[in-house]
Design a protein around this motif. Structure first.
Motif, mmCIF file in Angstrom:
data_model
loop_
_atom_site.group_PDB
_atom_site.id
_atom_site.type_symbol
_atom_site.label_atom_id
_atom_site.label_comp_id
_atom_site.label_asym_id
_atom_site.label_seq_id
_atom_site.Cartn_x
_atom_site.Cartn_y
_atom_site.Cartn_z
ATOM 1 N N GLY A 1 0.816 -1.209 0.000
ATOM 2 C CA GLY A 1 0.000 0.000 0.000
ATOM 3 C C GLY A 1 0.845 1.252 0.000
ATOM 4 N N ALA A 2 1.943 1.218 0.761
ATOM 5 C CA ALA A 2 2.842 2.369 0.789
ATOM 6 C C ALA A 2 3.487 2.588 -0.581
ATOM 7 C CB ALA A 2 3.907 2.157 1.861
ATOM 8 N N ARG A 3 3.899 1.504 -1.246
ATOM 9 C CA ARG A 3 4.473 1.618 -2.586
ATOM 10 C C ARG A 3 3.430 2.121 -3.587
ATOM 11 N NH1 ARG A 3 7.167 -3.525 -4.829
ATOM 12 N NH2 ARG A 3 7.476 -2.021 -6.550
ATOM 13 N N TYR A 4 2.194 1.635 -3.411
ATOM 14 C CA TYR A 4 1.097 2.030 -4.311
ATOM 15 C C TYR A 4 0.876 3.549 -4.244
ATOM 16 C CZ TYR A 4 -3.557 1.895 -6.425
ATOM 17 O OH TYR A 4 -4.655 2.104 -7.255
ATOM 18 N N GLN A 5 0.845 4.098 -3.038
ATOM 19 C CA GLN A 5 0.663 5.535 -2.883
ATOM 20 C C GLN A 5 1.879 6.310 -3.408
ATOM 21 O OE1 GLN A 5 -2.085 6.987 -1.984
ATOM 22 N NE2 GLN A 5 -3.148 5.044 -1.494
ATOM 23 N N LYS A 6 3.061 5.798 -3.185
ATOM 24 C CA LYS A 6 4.280 6.463 -3.647
ATOM 25 C C LYS A 6 4.334 6.522 -5.166
ATOM 26 C CE LYS A 6 9.294 6.340 -3.167
ATOM 27 N NZ LYS A 6 10.460 5.629 -2.583
ATOM 28 N N LEU A 7 3.934 5.409 -5.843
ATOM 29 C CA LEU A 7 3.943 5.382 -7.310
ATOM 30 C C LEU A 7 2.940 6.379 -7.881
ATOM 31 C CD1 LEU A 7 4.294 1.562 -7.995
ATOM 32 C CD2 LEU A 7 5.955 3.351 -8.560
ATOM 33 N N ALA A 8 1.801 6.560 -7.207
ATOM 34 C CA ALA A 8 0.821 7.554 -7.663
ATOM 35 C C ALA A 8 1.426 8.954 -7.629
ATOM 36 C CB ALA A 8 -0.430 7.488 -6.798
ATOM 37 N N GLN B 1 4.639 9.655 -7.786
ATOM 38 C CA GLN B 1 5.699 9.715 -8.780
ATOM 39 C C GLN B 1 5.117 9.923 -10.187
ATOM 40 O OE1 GLN B 1 7.829 6.055 -8.140
ATOM 41 N NE2 GLN B 1 9.150 6.976 -6.544
ATOM 42 N N ALA B 2 3.972 9.285 -10.496
ATOM 43 C CA ALA B 2 3.348 9.440 -11.809
ATOM 44 C C ALA B 2 2.915 10.888 -12.026
ATOM 45 C CB ALA B 2 2.161 8.494 -11.944
ATOM 46 N N GLN B 3 2.313 11.514 -11.008
ATOM 47 C CA GLN B 3 1.896 12.906 -11.127
ATOM 48 C C GLN B 3 3.099 13.836 -11.315
ATOM 49 O OE1 GLN B 3 -0.450 13.784 -7.676
ATOM 50 N NE2 GLN B 3 -2.209 12.549 -8.381
ATOM 51 N N GLU B 4 4.145 13.581 -10.571
ATOM 52 C CA GLU B 4 5.341 14.408 -10.683
ATOM 53 C C GLU B 4 5.971 14.275 -12.073
ATOM 54 O OE1 GLU B 4 9.619 15.109 -8.394
ATOM 55 O OE2 GLU B 4 8.168 13.628 -7.653
ATOM 56 N N LEU C 1 4.421 13.596 -14.884
ATOM 57 C CA LEU C 1 3.575 14.313 -15.839
ATOM 58 C C LEU C 1 3.844 15.817 -15.761
ATOM 59 C CD1 LEU C 1 0.137 12.453 -15.644
ATOM 60 C CD2 LEU C 1 1.738 12.506 -17.576
ATOM 61 N N ARG C 2 3.984 16.335 -14.548
ATOM 62 C CA ARG C 2 4.255 17.762 -14.422
ATOM 63 C C ARG C 2 5.612 18.126 -15.024
ATOM 64 N NH1 ARG C 2 1.749 17.106 -9.204
ATOM 65 N NH2 ARG C 2 3.843 16.798 -8.275
ATOM 66 N N SER C 3 6.499 17.146 -15.040
ATOM 67 C CA SER C 3 7.833 17.393 -15.591
ATOM 68 C C SER C 3 7.888 17.079 -17.077
ATOM 69 C CB SER C 3 8.875 16.533 -14.855
ATOM 70 O OG SER C 3 8.899 16.835 -13.483
ATOM 71 N N GLY C 4 6.757 16.681 -17.668
ATOM 72 C CA GLY C 4 6.715 16.380 -19.088
ATOM 73 C C GLY C 4 7.273 15.013 -19.427
ATOM 74 N N ARG C 5 7.387 14.156 -18.419
ATOM 75 C CA ARG C 5 7.884 12.792 -18.671
ATOM 76 C C ARG C 5 6.723 11.814 -18.599
ATOM 77 N NH1 ARG C 5 13.264 11.718 -17.990
ATOM 78 N NH2 ARG C 5 12.599 9.707 -18.864
ATOM 79 N N GLU C 6 5.975 11.799 -19.681
ATOM 80 C CA GLU C 6 4.827 10.882 -19.740
ATOM 81 C C GLU C 6 5.265 9.428 -19.689
ATOM 82 O OE1 GLU C 6 1.032 9.904 -22.670
ATOM 83 O OE2 GLU C 6 2.221 11.720 -22.982
ATOM 84 N N ASP C 7 6.444 9.132 -20.273
ATOM 85 C CA ASP C 7 6.931 7.752 -20.262
ATOM 86 C C ASP C 7 7.159 7.261 -18.832
ATOM 87 O OD1 ASP C 7 8.917 9.642 -19.988
ATOM 88 O OD2 ASP C 7 10.467 8.307 -20.768
ATOM 89 N N LEU C 8 7.735 8.157 -17.980
ATOM 90 C CA LEU C 8 7.957 7.773 -16.581
ATOM 91 C C LEU C 8 6.624 7.631 -15.846
ATOM 92 C CD1 LEU C 8 11.020 9.997 -15.592
ATOM 93 C CD2 LEU C 8 10.985 7.534 -16.045
ATOM 94 N N ALA C 9 5.696 8.511 -16.185
ATOM 95 C CA ALA C 9 4.383 8.412 -15.554
ATOM 96 C C ALA C 9 3.704 7.107 -15.931
ATOM 97 C CB ALA C 9 3.526 9.616 -15.956
ATOM 98 N N ARG C 10 3.829 6.732 -17.214
ATOM 99 C CA ARG C 10 3.226 5.477 -17.650
ATOM 100 C C ARG C 10 3.859 4.283 -16.935
ATOM 101 N NH1 ARG C 10 0.160 4.577 -22.011
ATOM 102 N NH2 ARG C 10 0.619 6.703 -22.753
ATOM 103 N N ALA C 11 5.202 4.281 -16.806
ATOM 104 C CA ALA C 11 5.899 3.180 -16.123
ATOM 105 C C ALA C 11 5.457 3.079 -14.662
ATOM 106 C CB ALA C 11 7.407 3.386 -16.208
ATOM 107 N N ALA C 12 5.295 4.242 -13.995
ATOM 108 C CA ALA C 12 4.859 4.244 -12.593
ATOM 109 C C ALA C 12 3.456 3.685 -12.464
ATOM 110 C CB ALA C 12 4.928 5.660 -12.018
ATOM 111 N N LEU C 13 2.583 4.046 -13.410
ATOM 112 C CA LEU C 13 1.203 3.541 -13.365
ATOM 113 C C LEU C 13 1.140 2.047 -13.659
ATOM 114 C CD1 LEU C 13 -0.673 6.496 -15.105
ATOM 115 C CD2 LEU C 13 -0.624 5.927 -12.669
ATOM 116 N N GLU C 14 2.034 1.565 -14.542
ATOM 117 C CA GLU C 14 2.066 0.124 -14.817
ATOM 118 C C GLU C 14 2.473 -0.646 -13.558
ATOM 119 O OE1 GLU C 14 4.660 -0.294 -18.090
ATOM 120 O OE2 GLU C 14 3.183 0.347 -19.597
#
Length: 258
Positions: free
Chosen positions: A65-72, A74-77, A79-92
């Motif tokens: 659960g802690a990792r799940y919240q952390k990945l969420a 990281q995905a938002q961060e 996207l804000r940085s323009g790294r959609e690929d990293l956001a996609r990897a975090a969501l996967e």
């Protein structure tokens, strides 16, 4: 009673007492109670093991659960940085954790159900054992009191095994005493009649005994004749008084005074 019959009675009595000990209801109740207590201990041990496993799953779930919240985050961060690929990897990875958490949730729910069943069984068994213990002690006390009453009644009536042995011993003792008394009386008569010889007596003791008896009889006859002569002459002997206190010293020393 013959020795063989007596041995059979003793063996039968000891065997009966041994069987009574084997079939003692108090021991049977205690054994049954011990078995129920062991079963309760096994249920409690199983409950502790299930609770431990459930806690382990809970800790794993908390970690995921802690990792799940952390990945969420990281995905938002990303996207804000323009790294959609990293956001996609975090969501996967977050999706993978969801599947893992779903499996843990099923295991946790199953263990929770098992825990509830074991708790119900433990509670029911504890109540059953407590009730059985009360009934067991009541039965044991009743049996002990009844056993004591039976022994007391048998002792009073003389029908117990020990009392039978005592009665038999008394009968045998009485028979032996009667036989010995009869034998003693018979030997006394035989010794007095001369049919038996006293081996401890001095030589010619029988002749001396007869002569002593004749002498004593002659002395008695002489005293009777003296008393008759005194009566015929109207004589009176001295009346006993304080001055005659020492006359006992002359008893047996000579003819009776007139």
């Amino acid at each position: 009673m013959s020795n063989s019959s007596r041995m059979r009675d003793i063996f039968r009595s000891k065997t009966s007492r041994a069987l009574d000990r084997v079939e003692d209801p108090r021991e049977m109740l205690d054994d049954s109670y011990d078995q129920q207590v062991k079963l309760l201990q096994q249920v409690r041990q199983a409950l502790a093991e299930v609770a431990t496993a459930k806690k382990r799953i809970d800790l794993q779930g908390q970690e995921l659960g802690a990792r799940y919240q952390k990945l969420a985050g990281q995905a938002q961060e990303a996207l804000r940085s323009g790294r959609e690929d990293l956001a996609r990897a975090a969501l996967e990875r977050r999706s993978l954790i969801e599947r893992q958490v779903a499996g843990l949730q099923q295991q946790y729910a199953g263990m929770q159900k098992q825990t509830d069943q074991l708790q119900d069984r433990e509670r029911h068994l504890s109540e059953q054992i407590a009730a059985f213990r009360i009934e067991k002690e009541t039965i044991k006390a009743t049996y002990t009191a009844s056993e004591a009453q039976v022994r007391a009644n048998e002792a009073v009536a003389g029908i117990g095994a020990s009392m039978n042995d005592v009665g038999t011993s008394l009968d045998r003792a009485r028979d032996r005493v009667a036989q010995m008394q009869a034998r003693a009386a018979a030997t006394d008569e035989l010794l007095a009649s001369g049919a038996l010889t006293d081996l401890t007596a001095a030589p010619d003791a029988d002749i001396e005994r007869q002569l002593a008896a004749m002498s004593a009889q002659s002395e008695i006859d002489r005293q009777i004749e003296a008393m008759k002569g005194a009566d015929a002459s109207n004589g009176r002997g001295r009346s006993g008084g304080a001055d005659d206190a020492g006359e006992w010293l002359s008893i047996g020393q000579g003819p009776t005074g007139s």
